[in-house]
Structures are given as C-alpha cells and as structure tokens.
Motif scaffolding. Structure first.
Motif, PDB file in Angstrom:
ATOM      1  N   LYS A 261       0.814  -1.221   0.000  1.00 19.97           N
ATOM      2  CA  LYS A 261       0.000   0.000   0.000  1.00 19.97           C
ATOM      3  C   LYS A 261       0.847   1.270   0.000  1.00 19.97           C
ATOM      4  O   LYS A 261       0.490   2.246  -0.638  1.00 19.97           O
TER       5      LYS A 261
ATOM      6  N   TYR B  75       4.315   5.738  -2.441  1.00 16.72           N
ATOM      7  CA  TYR B  75       4.408   7.157  -2.056  1.00 16.72           C
ATOM      8  C   TYR B  75       5.863   7.573  -1.842  1.00 16.72           C
ATOM      9  O   TYR B  75       6.202   8.746  -1.959  1.00 16.72           O
TER      10      TYR B  75
ATOM     11  N   PRO C 100       3.300  10.654   1.467  1.00 20.37           N
ATOM     12  CA  PRO C 100       2.597  11.210   0.296  1.00 20.37           C
ATOM     13  C   PRO C 100       2.679  12.728   0.202  1.00 20.37           C
ATOM     14  O   PRO C 100       2.595  13.280  -0.888  1.00 20.37           O
TER      15      PRO C 100
ATOM     16  N   TYR D 260      -4.864   7.562   3.209  1.00 24.05           N
ATOM     17  CA  TYR D 260      -4.457   6.796   2.040  1.00 24.05           C
ATOM     18  C   TYR D 260      -4.691   5.349   2.455  1.00 24.05           C
ATOM     19  O   TYR D 260      -4.062   4.864   3.392  1.00 24.05           O
ATOM     20  N   ASP D 261      -5.649   4.725   1.799  1.00 23.82           N
ATOM     21  CA  ASP D 261      -6.064   3.385   2.217  1.00 23.82           C
ATOM     22  C   ASP D 261      -6.549   3.451   3.661  1.00 23.82           C
ATOM     23  O   ASP D 261      -7.355   4.324   3.980  1.00 23.82           O
TER      24      ASP D 261
END
Ligand code: DOR
Ligand code: ZN
Length: 333
Positions: A25, A29, A263, A316-317
């Motif tokens: 995941k 980034y 990110p 994010y997720d």
C-alpha cells in the motif's frame, strides 16, 4: 520567486516501508516521490540476516520497478555480528540501525548494553569497514528527557570511534542540534512533522493519536532549532520517519507510535522553505546534504512542483496521513 520549482533527486534518509500488505500500500508514495530512501529494518521480525535483507530488498525492487527509485537497505544492530558477516553484507547496506531494546515499534530485541565489549567489537568492525551507524537515540527515562539523556552515548561513541559515521536519527531537541557541532563524524536526520508540531499539538488540547510518534514532539524552542538547522545546517538531512500504522492501531487504547507523511512530504517541505524565503536551500536539505554525508551517487530524478493548492485527503487506504484535510499551497505536477 517563480511559481515552479524542481527538486533534483530527492532522498528520504529514514523511512518505514513495512512488509506484506502495508508495504504494497505505501511503498509507491516513497518510490514515486523520491529517488532513494533509507529503509528501516524494524519489521515484525527485524532484518538481521543477509537472506532477510535480500528478500526484503527484492520485494521492494519488484514493487517499485519503473519508478526510478533506489532503496538503501539497513540491518538491525545486534551485538553478535561477526566481522565475516559484516564483510559479507557491507555492500548491500548503507547503515546498521541501533535500536535500544524496547524503545519503539518492533525493537524488543534491540540493544541492551550499548557499551558492552561485544558491542565495542561490532562498532570497531563497522568503523574499519566504513559501515555507518544509524541510531534511535532515546534512553528509557522520562519521555521528554529521553533524547537529552542519550547524548551521553553519542558523546562516548563519537569520541571512541572517530572514523565511525554516526547518524542521530529524527532529532527533536535543541540540545541535539547543538551537539552536532561537537564532532565531525556525527550527523542527523530531521522529520517533517518535528518541524511543525510540538507536544501541545499531540496532547495539549485533545489527544491526537495520529501525531503520536517516537521521539515525541517537544517544546517550541526545540521546534525552532530544528527548523533553523533544516534551513541552514549541512550536517542535517531530511528523513521523514514516515511510519504507517493502520487506523485501528492508532485510534486505539495503546496507540502505536508513528506519523505517516510520505505522500505529502515534498509539497509540505516546499511550503515550509517557501514561507521562510529559503527555497534556494530546499535541495540541500532534501538531497545534497544526504549525498555528501552518505557519499551517494543516486540516479537523477526530477520532481516538479507548482504553486497550486491541493487538499490533502484524510487517509491513504487505511492509514491517516499527516496534514490530513489541510490545504497545501504547492503540488507535485
Ligand atoms: O514513531 C515512530 N514510529 N518512531 C519510531 O522510532 C519507529 C516508528 C515505527 O516503526 O512505527
Ligand atoms: Zn523510524
């Protein structure tokens, strides 16, 4: 100043990419925004063998293929590493990370006696072979004093091993910034979040679990000293210490330590340097200082930013990100 800026070969010299699903995941980034990153070894089972090291590196390479990204690997320090072993791995790692036992995530098997004869032998070999010592510098004392108390060890180690390159990771205090002047062989990383928050943000009003990290954010004068060092001091380099934990581990009774910032790190750093009229020094902090300190020759990678605002998502997720829902005036284009 123009509304465009290019960052040349950004490096994140301290990041937690995790493993398995979380690695899948989050790794993008880092790999899309940076040319290289120093990958921490504190997996659930920390990286202490050549096999685990190479497997982890291969997994990261596989997931980041085509991103023009180089993972710089680390080993988790043990006091029983032999010279033969270190000779065998030295070209596959950039540093060995010292975690005092129990000080943070997955560090239960960290170093117990930092000045033992066995440890001295490992440091001697590292110094001989030119392997950098990366250190999570906290004692197990009162939480606000842990970093300060640990300076004693840095003093001892830097003096005893003048050829050993020592990195004080994620420094959070003015005392640590001042300490950097004392030895030529001592350098430091500074995170994004420690440039922005103090203990007041973590626990002054409501408790903010997504700002809880190790070392804990300190006082205003410490934050000021970190900012001043990031803007001006060539002995410090950017290390995000981006440390993702799923939301259920953060919003929990017993909150895991770590701030996830990969990110948004580059746009937010650009904002900070811009607001301080120091955009000219951004490349030093985010690339050049690290290249010099570690003697790196990374593949060139340009990241372009424009002064155009974007709103940071909340997550994010299943990982809440640093600066969630905030507007950042610079975007990567
Ligand atoms: O906040 C932190 N999180 N500090 C560390 O030293 C480790 C990291 C993690 O691995 O979660
Ligand atoms: Zn870390």
């Amino acid at each position: 100043m123009s509304d465009f800026i290019t960052i040349n070969t950004p490096l994140d010299m301290h990041v937690h990419l995790r493993e398995k699903d979380m690695l899948k995941k989050v790794v993008k980034y880092t790999s899309t925004n940076f040319a290289g990153a120093l990958v921490m070894p504190n997996l659930v089972s920390p990286i202490t063998t050549k096999e685990a090291l190479m497997n982890y590196k291969n997994e990261i390479m596989k997931l980041t293929k085509g991103d023009n990204f180089e993972p710089y690997m680390t080993l988790f320090l043990r006091d029983d590493y032999s010279r033969e072993f270190l000779e065998e791995v030295k070209d596959d790692i950039l540093a060995i990370k010292l975690y005092p036992a129990g000080i943070t995530t997955n560090s239960e098997n960290g170093a117990k006696d930092l000045r033992s004869d066995k440890m001295m032998k490992v440091f001697t070999t590292m110094s001989d072979l030119g392997i950098t010592l990366s250190v999570h510098g906290e004692s197990n004392g009162f939480v606000m004093d842990r970093e300060k108390e640990f300076l004693d060890f840095f003093d001892f180690c830097a003096k005893k091993f003048p050829k050993l390159k020592i990195i004080m990771e994620h420094i959070t205090t003015k005392d640590s910034v001042d300490f950097l002047n004392k030895y030529d062989n001592v350098f430091a990383t500074i995170t994004l979040h420690h440039l922005l928050i103090t203990l007041d943000d973590v626990a002054g009003d409501m408790l903010r679990p997504h700002l809880f990290c190790k070392p804990i954010a300190k006082r205003y004068e410490d934050r000021d000293a970190l900012l001043e060092a990031s803007l001006n001091n060539k002995k410090v380099m950017f290390g995000s210490d981006s440390a993702p934990h799923p939301i259920h581990k953060k919003e929990a009774c017993g909150c895991a330590a770590g701030v996830f910032s990969s990110p948004i790190a580059i746009p937010k750093l650009t904002q900070i340097f811009d607001e301080n009229n120091k955009l000219d020094s951004l490349n030093d902090f985010i690339s050049l200082n690290a290249k010099k300190i570690y003697n790196l020759n990374p593949i060139e990678k340009k990241i372009n930013l424009q002064k155009k605002a974007f709103i940071v998502p909340n997550k994010y997720d299943d990982v809440v990100v640093f600066c969630a829902n905030e507007e950042i005036p610079w975007s990567i284009i």
